[in-house]
Design a protein around this motif. Sequence first.
Motif, mmCIF file in Angstrom:
data_model
loop_
_atom_site.group_PDB
_atom_site.id
_atom_site.type_symbol
_atom_site.label_atom_id
_atom_site.label_comp_id
_atom_site.label_asym_id
_atom_site.label_seq_id
_atom_site.Cartn_x
_atom_site.Cartn_y
_atom_site.Cartn_z
ATOM 1 N N UNK A 117 0.784 -1.233 0.000
ATOM 2 C CA UNK A 117 0.000 0.000 0.000
ATOM 3 C C UNK A 117 0.815 1.281 0.000
ATOM 4 N N UNK A 118 2.140 1.207 0.114
ATOM 5 C CA UNK A 118 2.979 2.402 0.060
ATOM 6 C C UNK A 118 2.869 3.329 1.251
ATOM 7 N N UNK A 119 2.549 2.784 2.423
ATOM 8 C CA UNK A 119 2.374 3.615 3.616
ATOM 9 C C UNK A 119 3.657 4.343 4.013
ATOM 10 N N UNK A 120 4.803 3.681 3.852
ATOM 11 C CA UNK A 120 6.067 4.313 4.265
ATOM 12 C C UNK A 120 6.289 5.585 3.442
ATOM 13 N N UNK A 121 6.198 5.498 2.131
ATOM 14 C CA UNK A 121 6.400 6.676 1.275
ATOM 15 C C UNK A 121 5.386 7.766 1.593
ATOM 16 N N UNK A 122 4.144 7.382 1.777
ATOM 17 C CA UNK A 122 3.082 8.350 2.062
ATOM 18 C C UNK A 122 3.370 9.088 3.378
ATOM 19 N N UNK A 123 3.813 8.364 4.404
ATOM 20 C CA UNK A 123 4.080 9.002 5.699
ATOM 21 C C UNK A 123 5.352 9.840 5.674
ATOM 22 N N UNK A 124 6.363 9.412 4.926
ATOM 23 C CA UNK A 124 7.571 10.234 4.777
ATOM 24 C C UNK A 124 7.178 11.561 4.124
ATOM 25 N N UNK A 125 6.385 11.498 3.070
ATOM 26 C CA UNK A 125 5.943 12.706 2.378
ATOM 27 C C UNK A 125 5.120 13.596 3.309
#
Length: 180
Positions: A117-125
């Motif tokens: 789901x790409x949660x890491x990238x979304x939260x970094x952003x």
Amino acid sequence: VESLKEIALRMLRHIPYYLHTSELAPGVAVPGEIKPHGFIGVVTILVCHGNKGAHDVAKEVKAAAEEGRSSSAVAPDAPERVTIREAEEALEANAPPLHSNVVFLLYLTERTFLDEGGAVARLVQKAMDRGISIAPVAEQEPSRGGVAFRQFFQQTPQVLQQQPYKLFDTVAVPLFPAPA
């Protein structure tokens, strides 16, 4: 650096000049060496549940800060120096406000941005959008997911590599395994 200093110290202790002196008692100093330092005030480390291993690294940082705290004159009822919070909760719109000393710990391994789901990238952003500093820590041990740094460019979403984010403009701290 520490292991090289230890080797040099062992060698120096066998040189006749140093056999009967206490000059080496404090150890060996390297000119320009960065000395250990601690946190000023309370620091909150945000970790993402999808960033496997980040919570463990944050716990190591907290333990090191607490160890340094116990060796200094700190009141026993003083607040903790380091707190760890889940980024998912801390970055929600209705979450309690974060104080000024907040960092998002990004544990870089072979799977960092390959979470479901790409949660890491979304939260970094999201953290960067809020002005929160990202503290990238690059695992070096292959058995723990350490890979060549170039692999991170391949798996990191382009949006985080470009303006205004430029994630890798911040130097990643290499994380080596503790000596056995």
